[in-house]
Design a protein around this motif. Structure first.
Motif, PDB file in Angstrom:
ATOM      1  N   ALA A 186     -31.398  46.676  74.378  1.00  0.00           N
ATOM      2  CA  ALA A 186     -31.854  45.582  74.040  1.00  0.00           C
ATOM      3  C   ALA A 186     -30.565  44.503  73.352  1.00  0.00           C
ATOM      4  CB  ALA A 186     -33.025  45.572  72.924  1.00  0.00           C
ATOM      5  N   ASP A 187     -29.574  45.209  73.339  1.00  0.00           N
ATOM      6  CA  ASP A 187     -28.356  44.517  72.603  1.00  0.00           C
ATOM      7  C   ASP A 187     -28.650  44.054  71.147  1.00  0.00           C
ATOM      8  OD1 ASP A 187     -25.815  43.654  72.763  1.00  0.00           O
ATOM      9  OD2 ASP A 187     -26.266  41.509  73.435  1.00  0.00           O
ATOM     10  N   MET A 188     -29.222  45.025  70.323  1.00  0.00           N
ATOM     11  CA  MET A 188     -29.362  44.880  69.090  1.00  0.00           C
ATOM     12  C   MET A 188     -28.409  44.655  68.141  1.00  0.00           C
ATOM     13  SD  MET A 188     -33.214  47.007  68.248  1.00  0.00           S
ATOM     14  CE  MET A 188     -34.042  46.807  69.470  1.00  0.00           C
ATOM     15  N   ALA A 189     -28.359  43.799  66.844  1.00  0.00           N
ATOM     16  CA  ALA A 189     -27.123  43.690  66.174  1.00  0.00           C
ATOM     17  C   ALA A 189     -27.052  45.097  65.339  1.00  0.00           C
ATOM     18  CB  ALA A 189     -27.322  42.715  65.023  1.00  0.00           C
ATOM     19  N   CYS A 190     -28.119  45.575  64.798  1.00  0.00           N
ATOM     20  CA  CYS A 190     -28.031  46.758  63.999  1.00  0.00           C
ATOM     21  C   CYS A 190     -29.392  47.801  63.925  1.00  0.00           C
ATOM     22  CB  CYS A 190     -27.660  46.752  62.551  1.00  0.00           C
ATOM     23  SG  CYS A 190     -28.718  45.588  61.687  1.00  0.00           S
ATOM     24  N   VAL A 191     -29.300  48.972  63.786  1.00  0.00           N
ATOM     25  CA  VAL A 191     -30.336  49.793  63.313  1.00  0.00           C
ATOM     26  C   VAL A 191     -30.503  50.185  61.637  1.00  0.00           C
ATOM     27  CG1 VAL A 191     -31.521  52.102  63.819  1.00  0.00           C
ATOM     28  CG2 VAL A 191     -30.499  50.731  65.626  1.00  0.00           C
ATOM     29  N   ILE A 192     -31.543  49.893  61.191  1.00  0.00           N
ATOM     30  CA  ILE A 192     -31.504  50.343  59.788  1.00  0.00           C
ATOM     31  C   ILE A 192     -32.369  51.566  59.594  1.00  0.00           C
ATOM     32  CG2 ILE A 192     -32.174  49.536  57.475  1.00  0.00           C
ATOM     33  CD1 ILE A 192     -31.642  46.627  58.780  1.00  0.00           C
ATOM     34  N   MET A 193     -31.838  52.442  58.560  1.00  0.00           N
ATOM     35  CA  MET A 193     -32.560  53.559  58.323  1.00  0.00           C
ATOM     36  C   MET A 193     -32.941  53.377  56.887  1.00  0.00           C
ATOM     37  SD  MET A 193     -32.116  55.229  61.203  1.00  0.00           S
ATOM     38  CE  MET A 193     -33.002  56.459  60.728  1.00  0.00           C
ATOM     39  N   PRO A 194     -34.222  53.093  56.626  1.00  0.00           N
ATOM     40  CA  PRO A 194     -34.728  53.047  55.234  1.00  0.00           C
ATOM     41  C   PRO A 194     -35.016  54.317  54.360  1.00  0.00           C
ATOM     42  CG  PRO A 194     -36.612  53.312  56.504  1.00  0.00           C
ATOM     43  CD  PRO A 194     -35.525  53.352  57.476  1.00  0.00           C
ATOM     44  N   GLU A 195     -34.811  54.390  53.106  1.00  0.00           N
ATOM     45  CA  GLU A 195     -35.291  55.327  52.147  1.00  0.00           C
ATOM     46  C   GLU A 195     -34.207  56.540  52.313  1.00  0.00           C
ATOM     47  OE1 GLU A 195     -39.326  56.434  51.419  1.00  0.00           O
ATOM     48  OE2 GLU A 195     -39.842  54.926  52.881  1.00  0.00           O
TER      49      GLU A 195
END
Length: 115
Positions: free
Chosen positions: A63-72
């Motif tokens: 999807a050409d995303m800017a970033c992935v964020i892992m919470p907690e």
């Protein structure tokens, strides 16, 4: 907002330090069902998920995303992080909950995904 601006906002650590953080974030999203994200992901998206395996990277790159964020402070698998770096995808880890991350992004003006 750029990924580099998002880092302090959500108290995040960049787990892919070799990847540039100057990518523009177009919208935010939170979902853990990969098939759903594949159908609804957008270019420039900042995606919050608790999933840590290689398929997360594949979906984000597709999807050409800017970033992935892992919470907690969830740790992503090393194999996945290596692949993210190879693909030029930023992976961030935040001590905040998904709810708090999304709230802070929204308050800072990051748009909800448009339909």
């Amino acid at each position: 907002m750029k990924v580099c601006d998002l880092l302090p906002l959500i108290e995040a650590e960049n787990l892919t330090p070799s990847v540039a953080t100057d990518r523009e974030i177009t919208c935010g999203y939170a979902c853990d069902l990969l098939s759903w994200v594949m159908a609804h992901g957008d270019e420039g998206m900042a995606w919050v998920t608790v999933q840590t395996h290689m398929n997360v990277i594949a979906v984000a790159v597709l999807a050409d995303m800017a970033c992935v964020i892992m919470p907690e402070n969830i740790a992503m698998e090393e194999e996945s992080l290596k692949k993210a770096e190879e693909e030029g995808l930023c992976v961030l880890k935040s001590p905040l909950t998904t709810y708090a991350i999304c709230g802070r992004m929204a308050a800072a003006g990051v748009a909800e995904k448009a339909d």
